[in-house]
Motif scaffolding. Structure first.
Motif, PDB file in Angstrom:
ATOM      1  N   VAL A  65       0.833  -1.210   0.000  1.00 51.87           N
ATOM      2  CA  VAL A  65       0.000   0.000   0.000  1.00 51.87           C
ATOM      3  C   VAL A  65       0.867   1.260   0.000  1.00 51.87           C
ATOM      4  O   VAL A  65       0.478   2.288  -0.576  1.00 51.87           O
ATOM      5  N   GLU A  66       2.027   1.193   0.615  1.00 54.42           N
ATOM      6  CA  GLU A  66       2.937   2.345   0.587  1.00 54.42           C
ATOM      7  C   GLU A  66       3.343   2.712  -0.836  1.00 54.42           C
ATOM      8  O   GLU A  66       3.675   3.859  -1.127  1.00 54.42           O
ATOM      9  N   VAL A  70      -2.465   5.731  -6.514  1.00 49.62           N
ATOM     10  CA  VAL A  70      -3.840   6.201  -6.733  1.00 49.62           C
ATOM     11  C   VAL A  70      -4.492   6.370  -5.362  1.00 49.62           C
ATOM     12  O   VAL A  70      -4.071   5.748  -4.381  1.00 49.62           O
ATOM     13  N   PRO A  71      -5.523   7.215  -5.269  1.00 48.68           N
ATOM     14  CA  PRO A  71      -6.230   7.355  -3.990  1.00 48.68           C
ATOM     15  C   PRO A  71      -6.710   5.993  -3.487  1.00 48.68           C
ATOM     16  O   PRO A  71      -7.316   5.223  -4.246  1.00 48.68           O
ATOM     17  N   THR A  72      -6.430   5.712  -2.223  1.00 45.15           N
ATOM     18  CA  THR A  72      -6.663   4.372  -1.683  1.00 45.15           C
ATOM     19  C   THR A  72      -7.322   4.444  -0.309  1.00 45.15           C
ATOM     20  O   THR A  72      -6.931   5.257   0.528  1.00 45.15           O
ATOM     21  N   PRO A  86       0.709   9.550   1.350  1.00 47.38           N
ATOM     22  CA  PRO A  86      -0.362  10.541   1.505  1.00 47.38           C
ATOM     23  C   PRO A  86      -1.618  10.234   0.694  1.00 47.38           C
ATOM     24  O   PRO A  86      -2.671  10.823   0.948  1.00 47.38           O
ATOM     25  N   LEU A  87      -1.525   9.317  -0.256  1.00 50.32           N
ATOM     26  CA  LEU A  87      -2.691   8.954  -1.067  1.00 50.32           C
ATOM     27  C   LEU A  87      -3.593   7.939  -0.361  1.00 50.32           C
ATOM     28  O   LEU A  87      -4.669   7.620  -0.845  1.00 50.32           O
TER      29      LEU A  87
END
Length: 311
Positions: A65-66, A70-72, A86-87
């Protein structure tokens, strides 16, 4: 495109169905990883190239995930570090020191959506202990689902990943979305798988050896039954913990370590997980469980670490 990456078990599948229903997603793709491996494979990374928004549910892969771009929304209940990307919006009660028995409850609480799927995720992750929770009994009661039927539904849903059928795991989300829960008790593709798996689990459990109150089992099987064998040994047969080793699982080895709630106060599972990871294995878990997939020549080293924590 909306991409949902979820764990392959009942809790992951229920979490995905809850998310789809909560957000009224009409267009989405849901995927699970290679069953038994806690990482994104090439198939998932390729899908991410076409994705506008990612949801990761009940799948303890903070390192992956790091790296996403894309926005997650990352909803989980496993022990994990705080995400720095930051996403990523990370929703995980364990970051505040809270223990939640299933991810389905975290999803339900986050979105304010509660139904039988919320309860089935708990039954999938903690078995009989789920029925000690009033919320679980309430949600199942509204659907007219008995304790035995809830346990059977979990057995049927989990049959897809235990049979290593990745396509069926992914298809299970839409099966949940498109069928009343009670109908799934007679869903024939799942019923047939469950029968073959039950026989394999009983065979493994019958070979358990005991050491200091812990059960140790070695076997070989193409079925992904290590967690089921461990749960049966701890929850049904009363062992303090279970170490289950599948020595030849499609060319690799699996190790699963489950402990009772009482032993969780003594054994620091997060520490065990980090030590196993240091062997360059695929490992993950939470307060009472550790799961590991590794090359067959590493399983003895991993087993030695786990055995250090026996009484």
């Amino acid at each position: 495109m909306n991409l949902i990456v979820h764990h392959w078990d009942t809790d992951g599948i229920a979490s995905a169905a809850l998310l789809v229903r909560a957000l009224s997603l009409e267009e989405f793709t849901n995927m699970t990883a290679q069953i038994g491996e806690f990482s994104f494979d090439e198939r998932i990374w390729r899908a991410l190239e076409r994705t506008e928004r990612l949801y990761v549910l009940d799948f303890n892969v903070p390192e992956e995930v790091e790296k996403v771009r894309v926005p997650t929304l990352f909803i989980d209940h496993h022990t994990q570090p705080r995400i720095k990307n930051p996403l990523v919006e990370q929703v995980n009660p364990s970051l505040e020191g809270e223990y939640w028995p299933a991810n389905s409850l975290v999803v339900s609480e986050h979105f304010g959506i509660w139904n039988a799927w919320s309860a089935l995720g708990v039954v999938g992750d903690v078995g009989e202990k789920a029925f000690e929770l009033e919320k679980v009994k309430e949600l199942l009661g509204k659907e007219g689902i008995s304790r035995e039927e809830a346990l059977r539904l979990v057995e049927l849903i989990d049959s897809n990943y235990i049979a290593m059928d990745r396509e069926a795991v992914e298809g299970a989300v839409k099966v949940l979305l498109n069928h009343p829960v009670r109908e799934l008790l007679e869903y024939e593709p799942w019923v047939k798988k469950a029968e073959a798996i039950r026989e394999a689990i009983e065979g493994a459990v019958s070979n358990a050896e005991e050491r200091n109150g812990f059960a140790i089992v070695h076997f070989e099987s193409p079925f992904n039954i290590i967690s089921k064998v461990a749960r049966k040994l701890v929850w049904e047969l009363g062992y303090s913990g279970a170490i289950v080793i599948n020595e030849d699982f499609h060319g690799k080895a699996q190790l699963y370590f489950r402990i009772s709630g009482k032993e969780a106060e003594r054994i620091n599972m997060a520490e065990v997980i980090e030590r196993i990871k240091a062997l360059e294995t695929n490992a993950g878990g939470k307060r009472e469980v550790l799961g590991c997939v590794c090359e067959r020549d590493k399983i003895e080293d991993a087993l030695k670490i786990v055995e250090e924590y026996l009484r």
